[in-house]
Design a protein around this motif. Structure first.
Motif, PDB file in Angstrom:
ATOM      1  N   HIS A 146      -1.266   3.752  -3.793  1.00 28.81           N
ATOM      2  CA  HIS A 146      -2.188   2.966  -2.958  1.00 28.81           C
ATOM      3  C   HIS A 146      -2.767   1.768  -3.717  1.00 28.81           C
ATOM      4  N   GLN A 147      -1.911   0.984  -4.316  1.00 29.11           N
ATOM      5  CA  GLN A 147      -2.240  -0.244  -5.030  1.00 29.11           C
ATOM      6  C   GLN A 147      -3.030  -0.020  -6.323  1.00 29.11           C
ATOM      7  N   GLU A 198       0.816  -1.217   0.000  1.00 30.71           N
ATOM      8  CA  GLU A 198       0.000   0.000   0.000  1.00 30.71           C
ATOM      9  C   GLU A 198       0.849   1.265   0.000  1.00 30.71           C
TER      10      GLU A 198
END
Length: 127
Positions: free
Chosen positions: A47-48, A22
């Motif tokens: 964030h992915q 993340e």
């Protein structure tokens, strides 16, 4: 028939990647060389989530290689870090982002998740 790196980048890379930490954030430009022509792919990771565009803008990490090298990475036949060590590709900038490439591209065709492999061994199944 395996998919080319350009096709894979165009169809599969954009979106959520739960395998990415993340905290991974940054921009990466992949320069796929094909003779005198270079194709640019610009990845934004946050964030992915990965966004993919076709830009030649500056990035936190710029990775350059022949199209064939990227095709081998896409097919799972070449690890990006191994390609760097063999001088099959060059990387300039934040090398920590290079490690995320292996999470964006598929692994070897016969690879199994470590938990699956460990679970198979603990149940007495053949490896």
């Amino acid at each position: 028939m395996s998919v080319s790196a350009a096709e894979y980048l165009d169809r599969e890379v954009a979106g959520r990647h739960p395998d990415l930490p993340e905290t991974t954030a940054g921009t990466m430009r992949l320069d796929l060389g094909d003779g005198a022509r270079t194709e640019h792919w610009y990845l934004t990771i946050d964030h992915q989530e990965v966004r993919v565009t076709r830009l030649a803008d500056e990035a936190d990490l710029v990775v350059r290689a022949d199209r064939e090298v990227f095709d081998r990475i896409t097919a799972g036949r070449l690890n990006p870090a191994a390609a760097l060590l063999r001088n099959d590709l060059t990387a300039q900038g934040d090398l920590r982002l290079l490690l995320s490439l292996r999470r964006l591209f598929p692994g070897p065709p016969d690879a199994r998740h470590p938990r699956e492999a460990a679970g198979a061994g603990s149940r007495g199944e053949a490896r």
